[in-house]
Design a protein around this motif. Sequence first.
Motif, PDB file in Angstrom:
ATOM      1  N   UNK A   1      30.543  44.642  61.453  1.00 19.13           N
ATOM      2  CA  UNK A   1      31.644  44.436  60.513  1.00 19.13           C
ATOM      3  C   UNK A   1      32.936  45.002  61.101  1.00 19.13           C
ATOM      4  N   UNK A   2      33.980  44.204  61.144  1.00 19.95           N
ATOM      5  CA  UNK A   2      35.270  44.652  61.661  1.00 19.95           C
ATOM      6  C   UNK A   2      35.966  45.548  60.635  1.00 19.95           C
ATOM      7  N   UNK A   3      36.793  46.481  61.094  1.00 21.78           N
ATOM      8  CA  UNK A   3      37.562  47.306  60.157  1.00 21.78           C
ATOM      9  C   UNK A   3      38.504  46.434  59.318  1.00 21.78           C
ATOM     10  N   UNK A   4      38.752  46.833  58.094  1.00 24.24           N
ATOM     11  CA  UNK A   4      39.658  46.074  57.251  1.00 24.24           C
ATOM     12  C   UNK A   4      40.263  46.977  56.186  1.00 24.24           C
ATOM     13  N   UNK A   5      41.336  46.481  55.575  1.00 26.81           N
ATOM     14  CA  UNK A   5      41.984  47.166  54.457  1.00 26.81           C
ATOM     15  C   UNK A   5      42.043  46.211  53.284  1.00 26.81           C
ATOM     16  N   UNK A   6      41.676  46.686  52.106  1.00 25.73           N
ATOM     17  CA  UNK A   6      41.718  45.840  50.912  1.00 25.73           C
ATOM     18  C   UNK A   6      42.317  46.629  49.760  1.00 25.73           C
ATOM     19  N   UNK A   7      43.375  46.106  49.153  1.00 24.93           N
ATOM     20  CA  UNK A   7      43.996  46.727  47.989  1.00 24.93           C
ATOM     21  C   UNK A   7      43.620  45.947  46.741  1.00 24.93           C
ATOM     22  N   UNK A   8      42.813  46.543  45.875  1.00 23.12           N
ATOM     23  CA  UNK A   8      42.431  45.879  44.630  1.00 23.12           C
ATOM     24  C   UNK A   8      43.618  45.886  43.672  1.00 23.12           C
ATOM     25  N   UNK A   9      43.793  44.781  42.942  1.00 26.01           N
ATOM     26  CA  UNK A   9      44.926  44.653  42.029  1.00 26.01           C
ATOM     27  C   UNK A   9      44.530  45.077  40.616  1.00 26.01           C
ATOM     28  N   UNK A  10      45.361  45.907  39.967  1.00 30.45           N
ATOM     29  CA  UNK A  10      45.023  46.402  38.620  1.00 30.45           C
ATOM     30  C   UNK A  10      45.375  45.399  37.530  1.00 30.45           C
ATOM     31  N   UNK A  11      44.389  44.673  37.051  1.00 28.38           N
ATOM     32  CA  UNK A  11      44.622  43.705  35.971  1.00 28.38           C
ATOM     33  C   UNK A  11      43.339  43.539  35.175  1.00 28.38           C
ATOM     34  N   UNK A  12      43.476  43.302  33.888  1.00 29.41           N
ATOM     35  CA  UNK A  12      42.325  43.073  33.024  1.00 29.41           C
ATOM     36  C   UNK A  12      42.140  41.559  32.874  1.00 29.41           C
ATOM     37  N   UNK A  13      40.918  41.076  33.091  1.00 24.23           N
ATOM     38  CA  UNK A  13      40.611  39.653  33.009  1.00 24.23           C
ATOM     39  C   UNK A  13      39.565  39.420  31.929  1.00 24.23           C
ATOM     40  N   UNK A  14      39.880  38.516  30.994  1.00 21.67           N
ATOM     41  CA  UNK A  14      38.936  38.121  29.945  1.00 21.67           C
ATOM     42  C   UNK A  14      38.710  36.619  30.108  1.00 21.67           C
ATOM     43  N   UNK A  15      37.483  36.234  30.426  1.00 17.52           N
ATOM     44  CA  UNK A  15      37.174  34.841  30.769  1.00 17.52           C
ATOM     45  C   UNK A  15      36.126  34.276  29.819  1.00 17.52           C
ATOM     46  N   UNK A  16      36.344  33.054  29.334  1.00 17.19           N
ATOM     47  CA  UNK A  16      35.327  32.412  28.499  1.00 17.19           C
ATOM     48  C   UNK A  16      35.904  31.298  27.652  1.00 17.19           C
ATOM     49  N   UNK A  17      35.139  30.897  26.637  1.00 21.82           N
ATOM     50  CA  UNK A  17      35.559  29.857  25.707  1.00 21.82           C
ATOM     51  C   UNK A  17      36.188  30.503  24.474  1.00 21.82           C
ATOM     52  N   UNK A  18      37.371  30.039  24.084  1.00 26.81           N
ATOM     53  CA  UNK A  18      38.021  30.543  22.882  1.00 26.81           C
ATOM     54  C   UNK A  18      38.597  31.938  22.993  1.00 26.81           C
ATOM     55  N   UNK A  19      38.808  32.428  24.201  1.00 25.68           N
ATOM     56  CA  UNK A  19      39.262  33.812  24.374  1.00 25.68           C
ATOM     57  C   UNK A  19      40.706  34.030  23.914  1.00 25.68           C
ATOM     58  N   UNK A  20      41.500  32.952  23.771  1.00 21.78           N
ATOM     59  CA  UNK A  20      42.889  33.145  23.337  1.00 21.78           C
ATOM     60  C   UNK A  20      42.957  33.736  21.929  1.00 21.78           C
ATOM     61  N   UNK A  21      41.874  33.609  21.169  1.00 21.21           N
ATOM     62  CA  UNK A  21      41.831  34.206  19.827  1.00 21.21           C
ATOM     63  C   UNK A  21      41.885  35.728  19.887  1.00 21.21           C
ATOM     64  N   UNK A  22      41.656  36.304  21.061  1.00 19.31           N
ATOM     65  CA  UNK A  22      41.656  37.755  21.218  1.00 19.31           C
ATOM     66  C   UNK A  22      43.037  38.317  21.572  1.00 19.31           C
ATOM     67  N   UNK A  23      44.056  37.445  21.599  1.00 21.40           N
ATOM     68  CA  UNK A  23      45.366  37.873  22.090  1.00 21.40           C
ATOM     69  C   UNK A  23      45.961  39.016  21.257  1.00 21.40           C
ATOM     70  N   UNK A  24      45.743  38.998  19.961  1.00 23.30           N
ATOM     71  CA  UNK A  24      46.290  40.062  19.109  1.00 23.30           C
ATOM     72  C   UNK A  24      45.647  41.409  19.448  1.00 23.30           C
ATOM     73  N   UNK A  25      44.336  41.395  19.635  1.00 18.37           N
ATOM     74  CA  UNK A  25      43.636  42.627  19.999  1.00 18.37           C
ATOM     75  C   UNK A  25      44.126  43.158  21.348  1.00 18.37           C
ATOM     76  N   UNK A  26      44.341  42.241  22.293  1.00 18.16           N
ATOM     77  CA  UNK A  26      44.795  42.656  23.617  1.00 18.16           C
ATOM     78  C   UNK A  26      46.210  43.225  23.563  1.00 18.16           C
TER      79      UNK A  26
END
Length: 362
Positions: A1-26
Motif C-alpha cells: 500500500x502506497x502512503x496517502x493522505x485523506x481528509x474526511x469531510x464533516x457532514x451529516x448524511x441522511x439517506x432513504x425514502x421520504x427523508x425530507x419529512x425530517x427537515x424540521x428535526x434536522x
Amino acid sequence: MKPFTYNALPARVVFGWGTSAQVKDELQRLGCSRALVLTTPQQSEAGEKIKAILGDLAVGIYSNATMHTPINVTQEALARAKELNVDCCVSVGGGSTIGLGKALALHSADGDAKIKNIVIPTTYAGSEATPIIGQTENDKDGKPLKTTQKTLKVLPEVILYDIDLTLSLPPKMTVTSGLNAIAHAVEALWAVEANPITSSLAVQGIEAIGRSIPLISKDPSSRDGRSDALFGAWACGTCLGAVGMALHHKLCHTLGGSFGMPHAETHTVILPHAVAYNAPFAEVAVATVARALGVDNAAQGLFDLAKDNGAPYSLKELGFKEEDLERAADIAAKAPYPNPAPLEKAKILQLLTNAFHGTRPE
C-alpha cells in the motif's frame, strides 16, 4: 500500500425514502429557528412543500437560484436573508440551488454569523457533498468569468437524500445529471491526491450510476435505479470534495462560466473526450473506469451511455458556437493545474472540436 493522505469531510448524511419529512428535526438539531428555503423558479412548488413542513421555523422562500451562481443573485439573496434575520437556509434542488446555499454560507461567514445550510438534492450533481463553490461575475472586459474555490465554509451541515424527490426528474436530465456525477469520480481516480478511500468510493459511484441510467431510461420510476443513482451521486460528490480535479472540470467551468453553457449537459459532452485525452497518461485509472462501467473502452463507454440513453453528445447541439472554440481552448490552457496528460492548447482545441461535432472517441 502506497502512503496517502485523506481528509474526511464533516457532514451529516441522511439517506432513504421520504427523508425530507425530517427537515424540521434536522433544523432544530442544528439549533436553528429561522430558515430561508432556496429554490430555482422551476422548483418553487417543491420549496413551498418544504416550507410547509418547517412550519413556523421557515421565515421565507427565495426562488431565484440561477445556474453558475452569479454574484448579483447571491447578493440579492443575502440581502433577503439579512432582512429576515435568517440563521439557516434549506436548499431544495440541483446544482444551481445548492450553489446559492453555499454562497450564502460563504459570504455570511465573513459577517456576524455564518448561515448554516441543510441541502435536499433533487438531482445527481453531487455538489452538496463538496466544500467547493463556483461563482460567476464579469471580468474587467465585462465578460462573464467563473471562478472556483475550496473551503469548508461552504460545506453543508446536513444532506437529506430523499429518493422520492428524484422520481420526477425526467430521464434525459437523469442521464446528464448522472454523467455529471460520474465525472467527479473519474477525475478522482487520476487526481494527484488520489487515495484508496476516494478511489473505492469512485468505483462504487461509477458502478451505481452506470447501472442506474439504463434502468431509469426504461422505467423512470424504477426504485432500484433511483436509489442507485442517488447513492452514486453522494459517492461521486464525496470524491470531488476530497481531491482536486483536472482538465475535464476546468473545461466545463470554462464553457459554463465564460460561454453560458448548461452545466450537466456540458459535463456529459466533454467527459468522454477528456478521458480519451488523458488515457495514455492515466492507464490504470482509465482501465478502472472501464471495468466499473463493464466496457472495454472507457471513453467510448461514456459516450455510448449518453447517446444510447437520449442525452446530448455534442457541443453543437447545446448551442455552442464553432467560432468560440479557439477562445475556449485559450482560456482552458492559460492557468496551470494538475492533469495526467500535458496541457497543450492545440490538443485541447482538438478535444473541444471533437466534442463540438460529437465525434465518438477512438
